[in-house]
Design an enzyme around this catalytic site. Structure first.
Site, short mmCIF file in Angstrom:
data_model
loop_
_atom_site.label_atom_id
_atom_site.label_comp_id
_atom_site.label_asym_id
_atom_site.label_seq_id
_atom_site.Cartn_x
_atom_site.Cartn_y
_atom_site.Cartn_z
N GLU A 1 -4.71 -8.88 -0.25
CA GLU A 1 -5.51 -8.64 0.95
C GLU A 1 -6.97 -8.55 0.52
OE1 GLU A 1 -4.28 -5.55 3.70
OE2 GLU A 1 -2.17 -5.93 3.22
N GLN B 1 -7.02 -12.03 7.95
CA GLN B 1 -5.68 -12.42 8.27
C GLN B 1 -5.60 -13.70 9.11
OE1 GLN B 1 -3.08 -9.53 10.02
NE2 GLN B 1 -3.63 -7.90 8.63
N GLU C 1 0.84 -1.21 0.00
CA GLU C 1 0.00 0.00 0.00
C GLU C 1 0.88 1.26 0.00
OE1 GLU C 1 -3.22 -0.16 2.89
OE2 GLU C 1 -4.13 -1.85 1.84
O1 AHR Z 1 -5.04 -6.02 6.95
C1 AHR Z 1 -5.01 -4.87 7.71
C2 AHR Z 1 -4.39 -3.71 6.95
O2 AHR Z 1 -5.19 -3.38 5.86
C3 AHR Z 1 -3.04 -3.95 6.34
O3 AHR Z 1 -2.01 -3.78 7.26
C4 AHR Z 1 -2.97 -2.92 5.26
O4 AHR Z 1 -2.17 -3.35 4.17
C5 AHR Z 1 -4.42 -2.73 4.87
O5 AHR Z 1 -4.77 -1.41 4.82
#
Ligand code: AHR
Length: 525
Positions: free
Chosen positions: A324, A373, A195
């Site tokens: 993600e 996650q 990001e």
């Molecule tokens: O997954 C949580 C956060 O979401 C991560 O650290 C970031 O890459 C995204 O904004």
């Protein structure tokens, strides 16, 4: 006249009582072209992600024993092996651009602690570092995907990390050997930042593209290791970022970039504000509908990025890596908001099912995806609790179990009359499906019924295969927000699916319960 009236009235009463006027089960047609298909669904689409964040690693994968020493939780490893976890991304997320890998090697008691500024400003003692992560992926039988630090790191630091991990000899390999690992590891996937438009450095795409080329130049392939280098990509449908990367990296130096990442979170809010997200449980039908509507929009997001990539790369050499994704709810009441703790309900399961079907359909360009996650954080597969010896498998875990047969199988074309599920004056498709064929010729169908009220009947025709036997499982529950807890760990779990019957050669009638995910395998003769 009186007799006619009373007969009509009687008929109406009977129909109303049986529900057949208002509640007739909608019927849908599905054709699976089992003898076609040319694209492989990469198993890496079924990948996962852990970050130094809340109880994902510490208190999740990594647990203290009675003597206070850290060790991997074998029950978690076993559970993830059962769903054939193909890869794991680490150490972030935002944390990746804060992480200096040399803080996390050598004797644990001598490691330099840092403050985890992004996630609650807690002290990170670095006891989980490179060797521990590589031991974890080896235990899982998965491939490592490491995200290097661009935001606060240097090209030298990143280059030395690759050398440390993968070189046979040289200064970094000697350091690794001093730390107890003789043989180099194999590291296929390498992320260059995360990001970078936000927590990874707040850059413009042109600036990041320049930095990408600079960092990636020094990421060498040592010995037999081959790096698949992934650029930090956009969020959602920001195609400008994708287009700059394709123009300024791929067109100039095609060999420097094998993938572009994209992040897509499903979050809902009545005010539209990020900090005002709706809770994971206790939602009404609006929350169910909006969650699924937003999850379905993933298809459009992927299409938009693919259209840009196709302009520069019609041969599809660069992969789209959704590293993600998942549902992001308001934090659980009473939890540290920076730890992103959330429950996981049947709605999360349906969102996972829809998302994985979408990834399958985009397998020609989408080569990897990583749910955020894994343990205790965001849309987790597994929940743990301090002092508790057991783990809870979430409804999302069970979806990955139902879908694992798609890994490395051939994507099959399907035609589906999905119908509509209406809420207020909006509608989304009621059904969502994908199908694949494995090396033995078995056809795997995953199909979700998004309608929370009605069973849906599907006439499914398989073309090009005469199945000898069918097996299925279904995931559903009484309530839209049904979930598993330590007290009731099996409230939402798959059971055998028996609501099907053969109605012709290769033709089956499937009765999909309301709010369900069904996985069926058709075995060839
Ligand atoms: O997954 C949580 C956060 O979401 C991560 O650290 C970031 O890459 C995204 O904004």
């Amino acid at each position: 006249m009186r007799g006619l009236f009373s007969k009509g009235l009687l008929l109406l009463i009977v129909l109303a009582c049986t529900g057949s006027v208002l509640q007739a089960q909608p019927t849908h047609r599905l054709v699976i072209h089992a003898d076609q298909g040319r694209v492989q669904i990469s198993r890496h689409i079924y990948g996962h992600f852990i970050e130094h964040l809340g109880y994902g690693i510490y208190g999740g994968f990594w647990q203290r024993d009675a003597q206070g020493r850290w060790h991997l939780r074998q029950d978690i490893v076993d559970a993830l092996r059962r769903i054939r976890i193909p890869n794991l991304r680490w150490p972030g997320g935002c944390f990746a651009d804060l992480y200096h890998w040399k803080d996390g090697i050598g004797p644990q008691e001598q490691r330099r602690p840092i403050l985890n500024a992004f996630w609650g400003q807690v002290v990170e003692d670095n006891s989980f570092g490179t060797h521990e992560f590589m031991a974890l992926v080896e235990a899982l039988g998965a491939e490592p995907y490491i995200a290097g630090n661009v935001g606060s790191g240097t090209p030298r630091e990143m280059a030395e990390w690759v050398e440390y991990l993968t070189a046979e000899d040289g200064p970094m390999a000697r350091l690794r050997k001093q730390n107890g690992r003789e043989q180099p590891w194999r590291v296929p996937f390498w992320g260059v930042g995360n990001e970078s438009w936000g927590c990874g450095g707040n850059m413009d795409p042109e600036y990041y593209a320049d930095l990408y080329r600079r960092f990636a130049t020094y990421l060498f392939n040592y010995g037999g290791n081959r790096l698949y280098k992934i650029a930090a990509g956009p969020a959602d449908a920001d195609t400008t970022w994708t287009s700059v990367l394709m123009r300024d990296v791929f067109r100039r130096n095609p060999g420097l970039m094998q993938g572009i990442s994209v992040h897509y979170y499903t979050w809902i809010s009545k005010t539209g504000r990020w900090n005002d997200k709706e809770p994971a449980t206790g939602f009404d039908e609006w929350g169910w509908f909006k969650g699924l509507q937003k999850a379905l929009f993933l298809d459009e997001v992927l299409r938009r990025h693919e259209a840009v990539m196709d302009r520069y790369d019609p041969e599809k050499r660069v992969g789209l890596i959704v590293d993600e994704w998942g549902m992001w709810h308001a934090p659980e009441p009473g939890s540290n908001p920076a730890f992103l703790v959330q429950q996981n309900t049947l709605r999360d399961a349906l969102v996972a099912a829809v998302s994985l079907n979408i990834f399958n359909h985009h397998a020609e360009r989408v080569r990897m995806a990583n749910l955020a996650q894994t343990i205790n954080v965001l849309q987790a597969l597994i929940l743990t609790r301090e002092g508790e010896e057991t783990i809870v498998l979430t409804p999302t875990y069970h979806v990955f179990d139902l879908y694992k047969e798609h890994q490395d199988a051939t994507l099959l074309p399907v035609e589906l009359e999905a119908g509509e599920y209406r809420y207020g004056d909006e509608a989304i498709p009621a059904l969502n499906a994908s199908a694949s064929r494995n090396a033995e010729g078995a056809v795997h169908l995953t199909i979700a019924n998004l309608d929370p009220h009605q069973e849906r009947v599907v006439q499914a025709r398989l073309e090009g295969i005469q199945p000898a036997r069918v097996e299925g499982r279904v995931l559903t529950a009484e309530a839209m927000d049904a979930h598993n807890t330590f007290e009731a760990p099996d409230r939402v779990r798959p059971v055998a699916f028996t609501a099907y019957r053969a109605v012709g050669d290769g033709v089956y009638e499937l009765r999909l319960p309301a709010r369900s995910v069904v996985a069926l395998t058709f075995y060839p003769r």
